[in-house]
Design a protein around this motif. Structure first.
Motif, mmCIF file in Angstrom:
data_model
loop_
_atom_site.group_PDB
_atom_site.id
_atom_site.type_symbol
_atom_site.label_atom_id
_atom_site.label_comp_id
_atom_site.label_asym_id
_atom_site.label_seq_id
_atom_site.Cartn_x
_atom_site.Cartn_y
_atom_site.Cartn_z
ATOM 1 N N VAL A 76 0.711 73.030 -32.448
ATOM 2 C CA VAL A 76 0.608 72.295 -31.584
ATOM 3 C C VAL A 76 1.068 72.852 -30.163
ATOM 4 N N CYS A 77 2.388 73.638 -29.685
ATOM 5 C CA CYS A 77 2.896 74.189 -28.652
ATOM 6 C C CYS A 77 3.084 75.689 -29.043
ATOM 7 N N ARG A 78 2.093 76.464 -29.996
ATOM 8 C CA ARG A 78 2.001 77.744 -29.766
ATOM 9 C C ARG A 78 1.396 78.168 -28.917
ATOM 10 N N ALA A 79 1.035 79.327 -28.580
ATOM 11 C CA ALA A 79 1.110 79.835 -27.259
ATOM 12 C C ALA A 79 -1.017 79.747 -27.432
ATOM 13 N N SER A 80 -1.221 79.857 -28.295
ATOM 14 C CA SER A 80 -2.800 79.202 -28.304
ATOM 15 C C SER A 80 -3.558 79.393 -29.533
ATOM 16 N N PRO B 294 -24.494 56.238 -14.842
ATOM 17 C CA PRO B 294 -25.075 56.211 -15.960
ATOM 18 C C PRO B 294 -26.059 57.027 -16.393
ATOM 19 N N GLY B 295 -26.160 58.463 -17.141
ATOM 20 C CA GLY B 295 -26.726 59.782 -16.835
ATOM 21 C C GLY B 295 -26.094 60.714 -16.538
ATOM 22 N N SER B 296 -24.575 60.557 -15.739
ATOM 23 C CA SER B 296 -24.526 61.376 -15.806
ATOM 24 C C SER B 296 -22.901 62.818 -16.797
ATOM 25 N N GLY B 297 -22.731 61.632 -17.701
ATOM 26 C CA GLY B 297 -22.141 62.400 -18.898
ATOM 27 C C GLY B 297 -20.905 61.551 -19.078
ATOM 28 N N PRO B 298 -20.122 61.629 -19.849
ATOM 29 C CA PRO B 298 -18.328 61.614 -20.090
ATOM 30 C C PRO B 298 -17.597 62.016 -19.171
ATOM 31 N N SER B 299 -17.140 61.118 -18.798
ATOM 32 C CA SER B 299 -15.377 61.303 -18.002
ATOM 33 C C SER B 299 -14.868 60.447 -17.985
ATOM 34 N N ASN B 300 -13.819 61.656 -18.492
ATOM 35 C CA ASN B 300 -12.488 60.518 -19.195
ATOM 36 C C ASN B 300 -11.234 61.286 -18.708
ATOM 37 N N PRO B 301 -10.693 59.759 -18.015
ATOM 38 C CA PRO B 301 -9.059 60.013 -17.203
ATOM 39 C C PRO B 301 -8.021 60.927 -18.906
ATOM 40 N N LYS B 302 -8.449 60.612 -19.998
ATOM 41 C CA LYS B 302 -7.758 59.913 -21.188
ATOM 42 C C LYS B 302 -6.804 61.206 -21.442
ATOM 43 N N ASP B 303 -7.825 62.333 -21.596
ATOM 44 C CA ASP B 303 -8.066 63.558 -21.544
ATOM 45 C C ASP B 303 -6.792 64.559 -20.588
ATOM 46 N N ALA B 304 -7.090 63.942 -19.169
ATOM 47 C CA ALA B 304 -5.505 64.353 -18.429
ATOM 48 C C ALA B 304 -4.422 63.942 -18.801
ATOM 49 N N VAL B 305 -4.448 62.445 -19.539
ATOM 50 C CA VAL B 305 -2.573 62.071 -19.854
ATOM 51 C C VAL B 305 -2.436 62.819 -21.212
ATOM 52 N N GLY B 306 -3.669 63.645 -22.299
ATOM 53 C CA GLY B 306 -2.661 63.878 -23.645
ATOM 54 C C GLY B 306 -2.585 64.964 -22.889
ATOM 55 N N ASN B 307 -3.334 65.728 -22.026
ATOM 56 C CA ASN B 307 -2.717 66.837 -21.408
ATOM 57 C C ASN B 307 -1.301 67.042 -20.919
ATOM 58 N N LYS B 308 -0.613 66.212 -20.303
ATOM 59 C CA LYS B 308 0.332 65.895 -19.156
ATOM 60 C C LYS B 308 1.348 65.499 -20.384
ATOM 61 N N LEU B 309 0.880 65.119 -21.478
ATOM 62 C CA LEU B 309 2.098 64.623 -22.438
ATOM 63 C C LEU B 309 2.368 65.882 -23.713
ATOM 64 N N HIS B 310 1.525 66.459 -23.548
ATOM 65 C CA HIS B 310 1.650 67.721 -24.284
ATOM 66 C C HIS B 310 2.495 68.956 -23.816
ATOM 67 N N GLN B 311 2.492 68.828 -22.984
ATOM 68 C CA GLN B 311 3.031 70.152 -21.196
ATOM 69 C C GLN B 311 4.245 69.406 -21.735
ATOM 70 N N ALA B 312 4.568 67.941 -21.558
ATOM 71 C CA ALA B 312 5.807 67.273 -21.871
ATOM 72 C C ALA B 312 6.748 67.742 -22.863
ATOM 73 N N LEU B 313 6.073 67.639 -24.132
ATOM 74 C CA LEU B 313 6.020 67.871 -25.718
ATOM 75 C C LEU B 313 7.028 68.988 -26.022
ATOM 76 N N CYS B 314 6.114 70.088 -25.382
ATOM 77 C CA CYS B 314 5.913 71.785 -25.336
ATOM 78 C C CYS B 314 7.649 71.958 -24.757
ATOM 79 N N ALA B 315 8.358 71.092 -23.517
ATOM 80 C CA ALA B 315 9.063 71.372 -22.544
ATOM 81 C C ALA B 315 9.974 70.847 -22.780
ATOM 82 N N GLY B 316 10.329 69.884 -24.078
ATOM 83 C CA GLY B 316 11.195 69.536 -24.622
ATOM 84 C C GLY B 316 12.184 68.216 -23.783
ATOM 85 N N GLN B 317 10.927 68.012 -23.063
ATOM 86 C CA GLN B 317 11.216 66.645 -22.207
ATOM 87 C C GLN B 317 10.879 65.042 -23.378
#
Length: 215
Positions: free
Chosen positions: A100-104, A168-191
């Motif tokens: 998960v922390c490899r370049a891409s 309604p009808g505007s498609g998914p809008s989910n703040p959970k994705d932003a939380v996951g991204n921040k956790l991923h950054q912290a994980l790969c930074a060793g925090q």
């Protein structure tokens, strides 16, 4: 060796372009083996899923009407009795740099195809009694792929309704994705450790950043 994701898919593996998952090859009743090697005892409380598969199949979902929704601070967290989370056993604290922390590219290789997740999504909507437009809901990994969640274990996927105030009808809008991204950054930074982020997001994604003092 890194598996090349599920055969027969488009590599995206998501409904509405977001994260997705389901149960292991034996369906929702697959064995709940404790995770190991993930850098702490916390994630040992979360089952290992089967991990990436060379061929994905549609996974059994909970029986219709057996899962429930609730709202916390305007967000709809999963029913933990139906969606407790499941881990990708290939992702451990020791393998972060090669997974998960490899370049891409890691998560794109393990996503189930839409041909599988679209069927699971409809069945899971019945599990949860979700009757609104599926266009506005997201079939979502509880523990996201970038945090070592299992790609297609039903314990790690659920139909997540839109947040409060969603048009309604505007498609998914989910703040959970932003939380996951921040956790991923912290994980790969060793925090934080892998076990810490997995347990925090599986327990309550709405408080995961505060729990780990990352806000």
């Amino acid at each position: 060796m890194l598996l090349a994701g599920c055969s027969g898919g488009n590599g995206g593996g998501s409904v509405n372009g977001k994260h997705r998952e389901s149960t292991g090859a034996s369906g929702a009743a697959s064995a709940r083996t404790p995770a190991s090697g993930s850098g702490g005892a916390a994630s040992s409380l979360i089952a290992n899923g089967p991990g990436p598969q060379a061929h994905c199949t549609v996974q059994a979902q909970p029986a219709p009407g057996t899962c429930n929704y609730r709202t916390v601070h305007g967000q709809p967290p999963q029913d933990a009795s139906c969606t407790p989370g499941a881990l990708n056993p290939d992702v451990t604290q020791a393998t972060l740099k090669t997974t998960v922390c490899r370049a891409s590219g890691y998560t794109s290789t393990i996503r189930p195809p839409v041909s599988v997740t679209s069927v699971e999504k409809r069945a899971n909507a019945r599990s949860c009694g979700y009757t609104a437009s599926l266009h506005d809901a997201e079939y979502h990994h509880l523990i996201s792929l970038e945090l070592g969640g299992d790609p297609n274990d039903a314990r790690n996927l659920w139909v997540e309704p839109p947040s409060a105030g969603h048009a309604p009808g505007s498609g998914p809008s989910n703040p959970k994705d932003a939380v996951g991204n921040k956790l991923h950054q912290a994980l790969c930074a060793g925090q934080v450790t892998l076990a810490q982020v997995q347990q925090a997001i599986a327990t309550d994604w709405t408080t995961a950043l505060a729990t780990l003092h990352l806000t």
